[in-house]
Design a protein around this motif. Sequence first.
Motif, short mmCIF file in Angstrom:
data_model
loop_
_atom_site.label_atom_id
_atom_site.label_comp_id
_atom_site.label_asym_id
_atom_site.label_seq_id
_atom_site.Cartn_x
_atom_site.Cartn_y
_atom_site.Cartn_z
N ILE A 78 -10.38 12.58 -7.67
CA ILE A 78 -9.68 12.83 -8.93
C ILE A 78 -8.81 11.62 -9.26
O ILE A 78 -8.06 11.13 -8.41
N GLU A 79 -8.92 11.16 -10.49
CA GLU A 79 -8.19 9.98 -10.95
C GLU A 79 -6.76 10.34 -11.36
O GLU A 79 -6.42 11.51 -11.53
N ASN A 80 -5.94 9.33 -11.57
CA ASN A 80 -4.58 9.52 -12.09
C ASN A 80 -4.65 9.86 -13.57
O ASN A 80 -5.66 9.60 -14.23
N ILE A 109 0.24 14.75 -9.92
CA ILE A 109 0.84 14.45 -8.61
C ILE A 109 0.50 13.01 -8.19
O ILE A 109 1.37 12.26 -7.76
N LYS A 110 -0.75 12.63 -8.35
CA LYS A 110 -1.16 11.27 -7.98
C LYS A 110 -0.46 10.22 -8.85
O LYS A 110 -0.01 9.19 -8.35
N THR A 111 -0.36 10.51 -10.13
CA THR A 111 0.28 9.58 -11.07
C THR A 111 1.75 9.37 -10.71
O THR A 111 2.23 8.24 -10.64
N ILE A 112 2.44 10.46 -10.44
CA ILE A 112 3.86 10.35 -10.11
C ILE A 112 4.05 9.71 -8.74
O ILE A 112 4.95 8.88 -8.56
N ASN A 113 3.20 10.04 -7.80
CA ASN A 113 3.27 9.42 -6.47
C ASN A 113 3.17 7.90 -6.58
O ASN A 113 3.96 7.17 -5.98
#
Length: 167
Positions: A78-80, A109-113
């Motif tokens: 899954i992408e950002n 979640i990935k984007t914010i990480n």
Amino acid sequence: MYNVGDYIIYGSNGVCKITNIGPMKMAGAVKNKLYYTMVPCYIRDSEIFTPVDNDRVVMRRVMSKSEAEDFIDSIDDIENLEIIEEKRRELEYKQAVLTCDPKILVELIKTINLRVQERTAEGKKVTASDAKYFHIAEESLFGELAISLEMEKDAVKDYLKDRTLLV
């Protein structure tokens, strides 16, 4: 229509268990209209009533155990989220959370990480908006996965850590 005993996602309330379906005996309730009575799994001492035909709030069945396992297997692919305008970042976070879609929650979640890692490397602090929406996304995603996988919500993070690059 769902059944008594079903677990569903009900908007920002997250996972709820349907405890009754029937007309409401309350002032202001439409007679002969069916309502779900639900108990949120992660909000103590709360009960929710909503019309069965409510289309203003996201209502969907919680993933089955096999769907959850398949979903977890797909997390690393899954992408950002693509946030084009910095000024719209918080609005895009909010819209992502409102979908109640596990894939979009993982994107968030990935984007914010990634953003937190970049800001930390630059010596900057985590923004309140990033912290808020990261927490909301994790709570929503982990709550659903906990029910689907029949485990405590607190155990989901470690379970994902062993199986994905998400956390």
